[in-house]
Design a protein around this motif. Sequence first.
Motif, PDB file in Angstrom:
ATOM      1  N   GLU A 196      -5.774  -3.537   5.973  1.00 25.24           N
ATOM      2  CA  GLU A 196      -6.987  -2.914   5.252  1.00 25.24           C
ATOM      3  C   GLU A 196      -8.300  -2.947   5.913  1.00 25.24           C
ATOM      4  O   GLU A 196      -9.026  -1.959   6.113  1.00 25.24           O
ATOM      5  N   ALA A 242      -0.462  -4.030   4.260  1.00 23.44           N
ATOM      6  CA  ALA A 242      -1.473  -3.441   3.727  1.00 23.44           C
ATOM      7  C   ALA A 242      -2.588  -4.360   3.839  1.00 23.44           C
ATOM      8  O   ALA A 242      -3.935  -4.037   4.132  1.00 23.44           O
ATOM      9  N   GLY A 301      -2.111   5.214   0.379  1.00 24.95           N
ATOM     10  CA  GLY A 301      -2.557   3.945   0.840  1.00 24.95           C
ATOM     11  C   GLY A 301      -2.056   2.893  -0.308  1.00 24.95           C
ATOM     12  O   GLY A 301      -1.697   2.009  -0.221  1.00 24.95           O
ATOM     13  N   SER A 308      -7.485   6.777   2.259  1.00 25.21           N
ATOM     14  CA  SER A 308      -6.423   5.929   2.583  1.00 25.21           C
ATOM     15  C   SER A 308      -6.695   4.409   2.582  1.00 25.21           C
ATOM     16  O   SER A 308      -5.837   3.755   2.145  1.00 25.21           O
ATOM     17  N   LEU A 359      -5.274   1.304   0.158  1.00 22.39           N
ATOM     18  CA  LEU A 359      -4.678   0.048   0.459  1.00 22.39           C
ATOM     19  C   LEU A 359      -5.322  -0.875  -0.283  1.00 22.39           C
ATOM     20  O   LEU A 359      -4.829  -2.095  -0.317  1.00 22.39           O
ATOM     21  N   ILE A 398       1.712   2.180   0.341  1.00 24.83           N
ATOM     22  CA  ILE A 398       1.845   1.223   1.299  1.00 24.83           C
ATOM     23  C   ILE A 398       1.616  -0.271   0.640  1.00 24.83           C
ATOM     24  O   ILE A 398       2.268  -1.526   0.942  1.00 24.83           O
ATOM     25  N   ARG A 399       0.274  -0.348  -0.285  1.00 27.92           N
ATOM     26  CA  ARG A 399      -0.042  -1.692  -0.633  1.00 27.92           C
ATOM     27  C   ARG A 399       1.190  -2.172  -1.903  1.00 27.92           C
ATOM     28  O   ARG A 399       1.285  -3.365  -1.781  1.00 27.92           O
TER      29      ARG A 399
END
Length: 285
Positions: A169, A165, A154, A20, A24, A157-158
């Motif tokens: 991170e 993110a 991940g 994950s 990100l 989300i980024r």
Amino acid sequence: MATSLIITTLLPLSLFIIMSGLGLALTVGDFKRVALYPKGATIGLINLILLSPLLGFLIAKLFGLTAALAVGMVLLGASPGGTTANMLTHLARGDTALSVTMTALSSLAAVITTPIFLALASAHFLAGDEALKLDMGPIVVKVLLITLLPLSIGMAIRAFAPAFALRIEPVAKKIATVFFIGVVFVVLGSEYEEIGQHIGVIGPAVLTLNILAMTISYQIARIAKLDSKQSTAIAIELGVHNTTLAMAVGAMVAPELIVPAAVYGVFMFFTAGVFAKIMHRKNSL
């Protein structure tokens, strides 16, 4: 039994968090970057997907490892590059963009290649009463769930909340590091008898794999006329594996299979760190 339950729970959870965190840090552009570095990415991936497992096989033979440890050694060699390789490449003034690309691509490929090498190594080293009846379907599904699923989460989300993110991170990386260290120590503690019996051979074996993988991959990159920074990224990628994945997959089959990756997880930071320090001077010129 309790320790075994901890390992089978902690390993997938740790890997989920690690993947994950990698997601990100990734964007679609990291995968598209292959078009910018076709030679470097191709050589790096061939080294990761073919050279590294082959070295694991040869070293298992050379050091006369027991059948289970030999399979674990090949499984270790077949694991993708780890996210720490990106950091060490950056510290070594290597090609960090190439390193990130190789980590991303090898992590995707590992869903297929890691179970394949597990099956091949098991068929070769384990025979007769020791033979493992591997049902590869469930193993592939489990690897998919603990690698590509968190990686995709991940990345999503980024993509949709980049500011968030970027903010979380660093925290995610710290948590992943804590989980990784915890997993290594739990594994070392749970398999201390197996490790104690074979540390005289498994220690030198994993150290040999680490040093040979970095040395040979660096030389291959230089022969292919890649510059020093790209060669540095490729070498470190071969030296710093995602050992959590190797342990997680090994734990699905037999506890002994996780030993090489656990021991390797202790050594790799020191050797790769020394290499990064040496290359920092060279790449700074």
